[in-house]
Design an enzyme around this catalytic site. Sequence first.
Site, PDB file in Angstrom:
ATOM      1  N   ALA A  79       0.857  -1.185   0.000  1.00 24.59           N
ATOM      2  CA  ALA A  79       0.000   0.000   0.000  1.00 24.59           C
ATOM      3  C   ALA A  79       0.889   1.229   0.000  1.00 24.59           C
ATOM      4  CB  ALA A  79      -0.902   0.009   1.236  1.00 24.59           C
ATOM      5  N   MET A  80       0.274   2.392  -0.210  1.00 27.61           N
ATOM      6  CA  MET A  80       1.025   3.657  -0.208  1.00 27.61           C
ATOM      7  C   MET A  80       0.239   4.705   0.550  1.00 27.61           C
ATOM      8  SD  MET A  80       3.681   5.438  -1.215  1.00 27.61           S
ATOM      9  CE  MET A  80       3.912   7.185  -0.876  1.00 27.61           C
ATOM     10  N   GLU A  81       0.960   5.433   1.404  1.00 21.78           N
ATOM     11  CA  GLU A  81       0.345   6.309   2.404  1.00 21.78           C
ATOM     12  C   GLU A  81       0.015   7.699   1.881  1.00 21.78           C
ATOM     13  OE1 GLU A  81       3.533   5.188   2.387  1.00 21.78           O
ATOM     14  OE2 GLU A  81       4.937   6.724   3.077  1.00 21.78           O
ATOM     15  N   ASN A  82      -0.510   7.838   0.664  1.00 25.58           N
ATOM     16  CA  ASN A  82      -0.859   9.177   0.184  1.00 25.58           C
ATOM     17  C   ASN A  82      -1.833   9.831   1.161  1.00 25.58           C
ATOM     18  OD1 ASN A  82       0.370   8.455  -2.476  1.00 25.58           O
ATOM     19  ND2 ASN A  82      -1.399   7.087  -2.521  1.00 25.58           N
ATOM     20  N   HIS A 113      -0.951   0.503   9.547  1.00 29.70           N
ATOM     21  CA  HIS A 113       0.383   1.004   9.160  1.00 29.70           C
ATOM     22  C   HIS A 113       0.252   2.288   8.335  1.00 29.70           C
ATOM     23  CE1 HIS A 113       4.575   0.140   7.368  1.00 29.70           C
ATOM     24  NE2 HIS A 113       4.075   1.037   6.536  1.00 29.70           N
ATOM     25  N   GLU A 114      -0.590   2.237   7.311  1.00 31.69           N
ATOM     26  CA  GLU A 114      -0.711   3.408   6.421  1.00 31.69           C
ATOM     27  C   GLU A 114      -1.299   4.594   7.171  1.00 31.69           C
ATOM     28  OE1 GLU A 114       0.876   3.159   3.716  1.00 31.69           O
ATOM     29  OE2 GLU A 114       1.095   0.987   3.871  1.00 31.69           O
ATOM     30  N   HIS A 168       1.208   6.540   9.058  1.00 30.88           N
ATOM     31  CA  HIS A 168       1.973   7.429   8.172  1.00 30.88           C
ATOM     32  C   HIS A 168       1.318   8.803   8.001  1.00 30.88           C
ATOM     33  CE1 HIS A 168       5.272   5.061   6.655  1.00 30.88           C
ATOM     34  NE2 HIS A 168       4.526   4.144   6.077  1.00 30.88           N
ATOM     35  N   GLU A 218       9.195   4.110   7.944  1.00 32.51           N
ATOM     36  CA  GLU A 218       8.707   2.727   7.833  1.00 32.51           C
ATOM     37  C   GLU A 218       8.751   1.992   9.155  1.00 32.51           C
ATOM     38  OE1 GLU A 218       6.908   2.103   5.643  1.00 32.51           O
ATOM     39  OE2 GLU A 218       7.469   3.584   4.142  1.00 32.51           O
TER      40      GLU A 218
HETATM   41 ZN   LIG Z   1       4.962   2.314   5.131  1.00 35.80          ZN
END
Ligand SMILES: [Zn+2]
Length: 850
Positions: A257-260, A290-291, A294, A313
């Site tokens: 995943a990506m934390e945009n 997790h995301e 962030h 991270e």
């Molecule tokens: Zn991450």
Amino acid sequence: MSVLTRNEAQTRAQLLDVHRYTVDLDLTTGEATFDSTTAIRFTARTAGDTFVEIKPETLRSLSLDGQPLDPERLDGNRYPLDSLTAGPHELTVAATMRYSRTGEGMHRFTDPADGETYVYTQLFMEDVQRVFAAFDQPDLKSVFDLTVTTPTGWTVLGNGVSTQAADGRWHIAPTPPISTYLVAVAAGPWHSVTTQHAGLPFGIHCRRSLAPHLDADADEILDITRACYDRYHEKFDEPYPFDSYDQAFVPEFNAGAMENPGLVTFRDEFVYRSAVTDTERQTRAMVVAHEMAHMWFGDLVTLTWWDDIWLNESFAEYMGYQTLTEATRFTDTWTDFGVARKGWGYDADQRPSTHPVAPDPDAVPDTASALLNFDGISYAKGASALRQLVAWLGEKDFLAGINTHFSRHKFANATLADFIDNLATATDRDVHTWADAWLRTTGVDTLTAHVETSGHSWNLTVDRAGDRPHRVTVGTYDHSLDTHTGTDQLTLRDRFDIDIPQDGTPVTQPGHRPDLVVLNDHDLTYAKIRLDPGSWDTALTHLSGIPDPLTRALVWNTARDMVRDGELHPTVHLTAARTHLPYETDLALVQGVLGFAATQIADRYLPPQDRPTALATLTSLCRDLLRRTEGLTAKDWEQAPGTTTPGSPDPGLRLIAVRHFIDAATQPDAIQDWLREGTVPGGPELDAELRWRIFTRLAVLGATDETAIAHELDKDPSATGQEGAARCRAALPTAEAKAAAWQAMFTDDTLSNYLFTATAQGFWQPGQSELLHPYVARYYPDAIALAARRGPAIAEAAGRHAFPAHAVDPDSIRLGEQALTDPALTPALRRKLTDQLDDLRRALAVRDAH
Ligand SMILES: [Zn+2]
């Protein structure tokens, strides 16, 4: 193309103050490209030279303060801005940009299930340049104001709340100051489930063909999202910094995943089409947590330069596991971390490519080197170090330091030095010295227990190989007879904490020596553990009788790294698995130990002639697990996740056994019967995932053919079906199948990242070494050329999945070592090859040790 260096970034950050990007994207101009127009308002603090980055198909026009510039002056991905005067400026850039098929930049995907098209961005590190012009570095934060034109019927998601104007164009609410790599857009005919929480709009989204599967789990996903959101507000003083929280499950995504900010993107395998275990649901929940961590750590406060990627991270990893344990029904997350993540860190830390958790800034001179640090060190070791820090500081002081960090650097950037200074304000302990010992060093300490009896008491001494201070819990256990079952159990006698190094005197405890002494019970530190010989004998014979799954995970990890270090014969590990797993109740443990036994012990650490026996051991172990989980009814399979009745068979355990039985089958008969019946006797019924898994195994065994694979693909023409068919075709044991798969991977540059990976996964099979032998030598030049043509994401997939990992022999290693001297080797592939070759050398050493 030039990669940005740290020096260049520092120079540019001193020169510029960036205020606002106004970006206009037109997604209606065809299947290959889209139009991108950007206006950047910024101030030059002094007169000077600099540059802006963009990677266009065609750079159509530029202007600075209304004066046109010559597009021909674009040099690679940099457009020079010479002799800027001091003061405010506006730069506009209009370009045609290319869609991506590799998951980098603006990825475009057409769903084979229904022909619908979706696009989404992944702009991490430097891929914003594939979408619009930018001063692309994390410490030049700005407001982003995006407008997007789409085909009719599409929805546009972005960092802020999106609205459709009268002209049909979508406008995304401007962001607070964020970094360029965090901008995100996802557009297409999304299926959405929306709600409100804490006064903000929350949404989850996926492509239409997955709608029923998202709907089935929408409550679970949103409940976890709300619980984590609330828990973070109890921990953190700063409120959630953005105006909405969308989570989009997108196709062919490379990472988890990506934390945009305001728009987290996830790989859409997290929308489950087929049956999964509760551990897999826990993993999805962990990624959600997790995301979200962030949003504060990474998005609100962002690293100044990429040397601190670990801070992002490690923090999110630690917070993800810890918050899930505190706020959701997943209360045993650290066992999964111990089994699934710690080994990743230990392995990475023993390779030549290891680096300190916090690398020296000079070791990360540019973005290409920064990309290599997304590894087991930055995630698993860093999170383990933070967990040890919390054990050492206490959680209250840790959170106080974190909150100081957020309030001092919100909507701005910070370094490791800032982080440590802020922690130090909250405690009397010497955090700077702790950080030097834990974060600035490499390698794994080994803690070895020595136990001896002395009169009416016993002594514990711990030898430490390594230099770090550790605070660990010691658990002591004794045999006891369970009078109900007549079985021999282990019971906890006591737990106590010790500091290592000890001050020279052993720990003395009253009573006879325990039958089992476990160092690092609770798994709060990061070190290899060696039990004393008496305890090790007890562990091997009584592993499944240890009461706490986290303790069992610790002992299984000890067995795992003893095998890797040549101290324990692989078959002893396999025998322990055969003995204890049939009684194991923790799904993460069963999955982790079986996975290691299958992919490392059977496929690599044992010589090929011993593999059939190892596979037979694994299949008989799986049959035991199947017997133990008999009697499940159709209702049990449909039951809401996490509601298994205690004492009754666990459908997740049965599913793990079924999957591993299929993968280890050496004869096709049993799994062919399952396929014919459409079910495993006693369940589960075969869903798409299990059917493709059986077809893959039949392909490996030469027990199916192209006609049958094509027929199966007709039944499941989804994207996952396409991947399943590609994997099966590549696995067939014929020269023609291998040649076709190789051709697809290494010469078809339109092959998507996912189809590349599926083909590679099918291609190399440990039982097909004769057929595959010629490809070992072909791999290196072909992979080097491919990585240079197609970039880091495909390089990563080629290094991870297309590597000849089963060719455990000196010739293969020699070929690889020669390839490392090839000047055409890209950094991403070099790192993967270095690690893979080290794993091959280790496998060879394990074979030679016995
Ligand atoms: Zn991450």
